[in-house]
Scaffold this active site. Structure first.
Site, PDB file in Angstrom:
ATOM      1  CB  SER A  64      -0.930   0.014   1.209  1.00  0.00           C
ATOM      2  OG  SER A  64      -1.957  -0.924   1.030  1.00  0.00           O
ATOM      3  CE  LYS A  67      -3.700   0.739  -1.117  1.00  0.00           C
ATOM      4  NZ  LYS A  67      -4.429   0.337   0.121  1.00  0.00           N
ATOM      5  CE1 TYR A 191      -4.766  -1.080  -4.459  1.00  0.00           C
ATOM      6  CE2 TYR A 191      -5.327  -3.406  -4.560  1.00  0.00           C
ATOM      7  CZ  TYR A 191      -5.040  -2.275  -3.827  1.00  0.00           C
ATOM      8  OH  TYR A 191      -5.024  -2.341  -2.452  1.00  0.00           O
ATOM      9  CE1 TYR A 243      -4.993   1.720   4.215  1.00  0.00           C
ATOM     10  CE2 TYR A 243      -3.372   0.592   5.579  1.00  0.00           C
ATOM     11  CZ  TYR A 243      -3.802   1.028   4.351  1.00  0.00           C
ATOM     12  OH  TYR A 243      -3.045   0.776   3.254  1.00  0.00           O
ATOM     13  CB  VAL A 261      -0.210  -5.555   4.086  1.00  0.00           C
ATOM     14  CG1 VAL A 261      -0.014  -6.240   2.753  1.00  0.00           C
ATOM     15  CG2 VAL A 261      -0.806  -6.468   5.115  1.00  0.00           C
TER      16      VAL A 261
END
Ligand code: DON
Length: 309
Positions: A64, A67, A191, A243, A261
């Site tokens: 991630s 991103k 993605y 998050y 992750v």
């Protein structure tokens, strides 16, 4: 040895001596098999000095963290129009949660939860073949890090695609609201592949320099983005980058940060340094356990928290 190198080495030694490393991600074999004892910390300061500790040159799955870079690319293409299809508020939910999408008409809360990142990827793919869009993302990473050896781990990408039912659900759900423009398979495929980019902490800290230096790449002095955009990407990293663990990260570390992750975190001390840390064991929110602790100690010892010493 510089003061910074002394601090980086001290923290690396402390982390390597820590018994409780958290649990590695197990949803794909490539992550489940990573040795949790590995640890790396790399800091690139405003003068371009690099301080490195531990396994600084071992590539890991950035997941991630990618991103941040897809958001940067999509803002470059769409500017503020991007915010018509993705929000800018913390979600308070897990990274792959679907619950808010229904009440919010398919518009994801922010670009860092999976739904938001898939919508951002769809924007990058628009008008291109998936292969071209992916090439653009990879070349952007290589350019930012000044390192052409950065690569996509195709085994990781294949495993993501094989197990990514929840991401497919998120993408299809957004498509039903018209938030995803192109074919769902295109956005998902790109993605899965950008999450599968492999980088070392040294490469990642180099790639983050523009965010630490008001949008400019300090080695070329050329702008990557405007100072305003860099400031705003940092704001999103602070509020949404971890998050449902974002509040705790801001409380403890006090820096914009984006986790993955795979156990990596990119953190930015604005005007001071770009920092990459990697420790594969995760906490309950899916963020690197020792990684956050290492950053907490670094920002404290260097007095880098954006909220003051
Ligand atoms: O889409 C996924 O679930 C993964 N490829 C990336 C998730 C991730 O890194 C969440 N961060 N901690």
């Amino acid at each position: 040895m510089s003061d910074l190198q002394v601090v980086v080495q001290e923290i690396t030694d402390e982390m390597q001596a820590m018994p409780n490393r958290g649990e590695v991600a197990t949803y794909i074999p490539e992550l489940a098999g990573v040795d949790p004892n590995q640890f790396a910390l790399v800091v690139v300061d405003a003068q371009g000095n690099v301080a490195a500790g531990g396994d600084a040159d071992v590539p890991f799955s950035i997941q991630s963290i990618s991103k941040v870079f897809t958001l940067t690319l999509a803002l470059g293409k769409f500017g503020d129009r991007l915010w018509e299809r993705v929000g800018r508020e913390p979600s308070g939910s897990r990274f792959n949660s679907i619950v808010q999408l229904e009440s919010e008409h398919g518009i994801p809360r922010n670009p860092f939860i999976n739904a938001g990142a898939i919508a951002v990827t769809d924007a990058i793919v628009a008008g291109h073949q998936p292969r071209e869009a992916l090439g653009e993302i990879l070349r952007f990473m290589q350019f930012l890090a000044a390192d052409d050896s950065i690569y996509i781990d195709h085994k990781v990408a294949a495993s993501e695609a094989r197990t990514g039912f929840r991401n497919a659900a998120l993408a299809n759900y957004m498509k039903s609201y018209g938030v995803i423009d192109g074919p769902v398979d295109y956005a998902l495929g790109v993605y899965f592949h950008h999450c599968a980019i492999a980088m070392s902490c040294r490469q990642l800290a180099m790639a983050g320099r523009f965010l630490a230096h008001f949008g400019a790449n300090p080695s070329t002095i050329l702008p990557v983005v405007t100072p305003e955009r860099a400031r705003r990407i940092n704001a999103l990293m602070l509020t949404c980058g971890h998050y449902d663990g974002s509040g705790e990260f801001a409380y403890r570390v006090g820096l914009p940060g984006k986790s993955g992750v795979g156990g990596g975190i990119l953190a930015i001390a604005p005007g001071k340094a770009s920092i990459a840390v990697w420790s594969p064991g995760l906490d309950v929110s899916g963020n690197s356990k020792r990684g956050r602790l290492a950053l907490e100690r670094l920002s404290k010892r260097m007095e880098w928290s954006i909220f003051g010493a």
